[in-house]
Design a protein around this motif. Structure first.
Motif, PDB file in Angstrom:
ATOM      1  N   THR A   7       4.791  82.983  49.206  1.00  0.00           N
ATOM      2  CA  THR A   7       5.699  83.272  48.102  1.00  0.00           C
ATOM      3  C   THR A   7       6.153  81.945  47.516  1.00  0.00           C
ATOM      4  N   TYR A   8       5.938  81.805  46.229  1.00  0.00           N
ATOM      5  CA  TYR A   8       6.336  80.597  45.518  1.00  0.00           C
ATOM      6  C   TYR A   8       7.483  80.938  44.575  1.00  0.00           C
ATOM      7  N   GLN A   9       8.609  80.287  44.783  1.00  0.00           N
ATOM      8  CA  GLN A   9       9.759  80.411  43.901  1.00  0.00           C
ATOM      9  C   GLN A   9       9.556  79.417  42.767  1.00  0.00           C
ATOM     10  N   LEU A  10       9.578  79.906  41.536  1.00  0.00           N
ATOM     11  CA  LEU A  10       9.314  79.063  40.381  1.00  0.00           C
ATOM     12  C   LEU A  10      10.592  78.737  39.627  1.00  0.00           C
ATOM     13  N   LYS A  11      10.524  77.674  38.857  1.00  0.00           N
ATOM     14  CA  LYS A  11      11.638  77.356  37.971  1.00  0.00           C
ATOM     15  C   LYS A  11      11.816  78.499  36.985  1.00  0.00           C
ATOM     16  N   PRO A  12      13.046  78.826  36.622  1.00  0.00           N
ATOM     17  CA  PRO A  12      13.253  79.875  35.622  1.00  0.00           C
ATOM     18  C   PRO A  12      12.475  79.567  34.337  1.00  0.00           C
ATOM     19  N   GLY A  13      11.769  80.574  33.865  1.00  0.00           N
ATOM     20  CA  GLY A  13      10.991  80.433  32.640  1.00  0.00           C
ATOM     21  C   GLY A  13       9.606  79.843  32.826  1.00  0.00           C
ATOM     22  N   ALA A  14       9.216  79.500  34.056  1.00  0.00           N
ATOM     23  CA  ALA A  14       7.939  78.837  34.294  1.00  0.00           C
ATOM     24  C   ALA A  14       6.810  79.790  34.692  1.00  0.00           C
ATOM     25  N   LEU A  15       7.108  81.072  34.828  1.00  0.00           N
ATOM     26  CA  LEU A  15       6.117  82.017  35.352  1.00  0.00           C
ATOM     27  C   LEU A  15       4.820  82.020  34.543  1.00  0.00           C
ATOM     28  N   HIS A  16       4.910  82.165  33.238  1.00  0.00           N
ATOM     29  CA  HIS A  16       3.703  82.277  32.418  1.00  0.00           C
ATOM     30  C   HIS A  16       2.887  80.988  32.428  1.00  0.00           C
ATOM     31  N   GLU A  17       3.563  79.855  32.383  1.00  0.00           N
ATOM     32  CA  GLU A  17       2.861  78.567  32.454  1.00  0.00           C
ATOM     33  C   GLU A  17       2.162  78.414  33.801  1.00  0.00           C
ATOM     34  N   PHE A  18       2.860  78.788  34.883  1.00  0.00           N
ATOM     35  CA  PHE A  18       2.272  78.690  36.225  1.00  0.00           C
ATOM     36  C   PHE A  18       1.053  79.601  36.354  1.00  0.00           C
ATOM     37  N   LEU A  19       1.187  80.858  35.928  1.00  0.00           N
ATOM     38  CA  LEU A  19       0.073  81.805  36.032  1.00  0.00           C
ATOM     39  C   LEU A  19      -1.139  81.348  35.225  1.00  0.00           C
ATOM     40  N   ARG A  20      -0.920  80.832  34.051  1.00  0.00           N
ATOM     41  CA  ARG A  20      -2.029  80.336  33.228  1.00  0.00           C
ATOM     42  C   ARG A  20      -2.752  79.188  33.922  1.00  0.00           C
ATOM     43  N   ALA A  21      -1.984  78.200  34.386  1.00  0.00           N
ATOM     44  CA  ALA A  21      -2.585  77.044  35.057  1.00  0.00           C
ATOM     45  C   ALA A  21      -3.286  77.456  36.351  1.00  0.00           C
ATOM     46  N   TYR A  22      -2.655  78.345  37.092  1.00  0.00           N
ATOM     47  CA  TYR A  22      -3.254  78.780  38.356  1.00  0.00           C
ATOM     48  C   TYR A  22      -4.563  79.537  38.104  1.00  0.00           C
ATOM     49  N   GLU A  23      -4.560  80.452  37.150  1.00  0.00           N
ATOM     50  CA  GLU A  23      -5.778  81.223  36.877  1.00  0.00           C
ATOM     51  C   GLU A  23      -6.920  80.316  36.422  1.00  0.00           C
ATOM     52  N   PHE A  79      -4.599  69.248  40.945  1.00  0.00           N
ATOM     53  CA  PHE A  79      -3.942  70.455  40.436  1.00  0.00           C
ATOM     54  C   PHE A  79      -2.470  70.476  40.846  1.00  0.00           C
ATOM     55  N   LEU A  80      -2.188  70.188  42.114  1.00  0.00           N
ATOM     56  CA  LEU A  80      -0.797  70.181  42.586  1.00  0.00           C
ATOM     57  C   LEU A  80       0.027  69.124  41.866  1.00  0.00           C
ATOM     58  N   GLY A  81      -0.561  67.980  41.613  1.00  0.00           N
ATOM     59  CA  GLY A  81       0.149  66.911  40.905  1.00  0.00           C
ATOM     60  C   GLY A  81       0.534  67.304  39.495  1.00  0.00           C
ATOM     61  N   LYS A  82      -0.308  68.103  38.851  1.00  0.00           N
ATOM     62  CA  LYS A  82      -0.028  68.530  37.473  1.00  0.00           C
ATOM     63  C   LYS A  82       0.920  69.717  37.399  1.00  0.00           C
ATOM     64  N   ASN A  83       0.950  70.557  38.437  1.00  0.00           N
ATOM     65  CA  ASN A  83       1.692  71.816  38.346  1.00  0.00           C
ATOM     66  C   ASN A  83       2.766  72.007  39.409  1.00  0.00           C
ATOM     67  N   GLY A  84       2.847  71.114  40.359  1.00  0.00           N
ATOM     68  CA  GLY A  84       3.827  71.239  41.440  1.00  0.00           C
ATOM     69  C   GLY A  84       5.268  71.241  40.959  1.00  0.00           C
ATOM     70  N   HIS A  85       5.519  70.624  39.814  1.00  0.00           N
ATOM     71  CA  HIS A  85       6.886  70.573  39.286  1.00  0.00           C
ATOM     72  C   HIS A  85       7.408  71.953  38.893  1.00  0.00           C
ATOM     73  N   LEU A  86       6.522  72.936  38.748  1.00  0.00           N
ATOM     74  CA  LEU A  86       6.948  74.290  38.379  1.00  0.00           C
ATOM     75  C   LEU A  86       7.482  75.083  39.577  1.00  0.00           C
ATOM     76  N   VAL A  87       7.192  74.595  40.786  1.00  0.00           N
ATOM     77  CA  VAL A  87       7.566  75.299  42.020  1.00  0.00           C
ATOM     78  C   VAL A  87       8.858  74.710  42.580  1.00  0.00           C
ATOM     79  N   VAL A  88       9.800  75.593  42.907  1.00  0.00           N
ATOM     80  CA  VAL A  88      11.079  75.177  43.473  1.00  0.00           C
ATOM     81  C   VAL A  88      11.040  75.244  45.002  1.00  0.00           C
ATOM     82  N   ALA A  89      10.420  76.295  45.539  1.00  0.00           N
ATOM     83  CA  ALA A  89      10.361  76.493  46.990  1.00  0.00           C
ATOM     84  C   ALA A  89       9.138  77.337  47.324  1.00  0.00           C
TER      85      ALA A  89
END
Length: 104
Positions: A7-23, A79-89
């Motif tokens: 389970t990844y807790q994301l920054k508020p408002g980051a869900l769509h950006e995270f899902l796009r990058a992850y996919e 990938f983690l370096g580019k998108n890790g900032h979107l994850v809080v926990a």
């Protein structure tokens, strides 16, 4: 079968950006290394700023080997370096099936 729930807790408002990058980038890399994606989910109610992954492994050793391969892949680290900032926990649980579970 051993199931890993991540389970990844994301920054508020980051869900769509995270899902796009992850996919686009993360899933192909994880799929190659980890192999058995059971499901990928986003809540529709409650705390909606998170994603839940379920990965299946044949054993603890299988999981350890596959996770080590992923961690050592420089493409994954990029990938983690580019998108890790979107994850809080992050929370990881390893689950084993009850004797009557349809997934074993």
């Amino acid at each position: 079968m051993l199931i890993e729930q991540r389970t990844y807790q994301l920054k508020p408002g980051a869900l769509h950006e995270f899902l796009r990058a992850y996919e686009e980038e993360g899933l192909p890399l994880q799929g190659e290394a980890l192999g058995n994606l059971i499901g990928y989910f986003k809540p529709e109610t409650g705390d909606i700023n998170r994603v839940i992954q379920l990965w299946g492994y044949s054993s603890y050793e299988d999981r350890a080997q596959r996770r080590a391969a992923l961690s050592s892949d420089p493409r994954w680290r990029t990938f983690l370096g580019k998108n890790g900032h979107l994850v809080v926990a992050q929370q990881v649980e390893l689950l084993s099936a009850a004797p009557f579970s349809p997934i074993r």
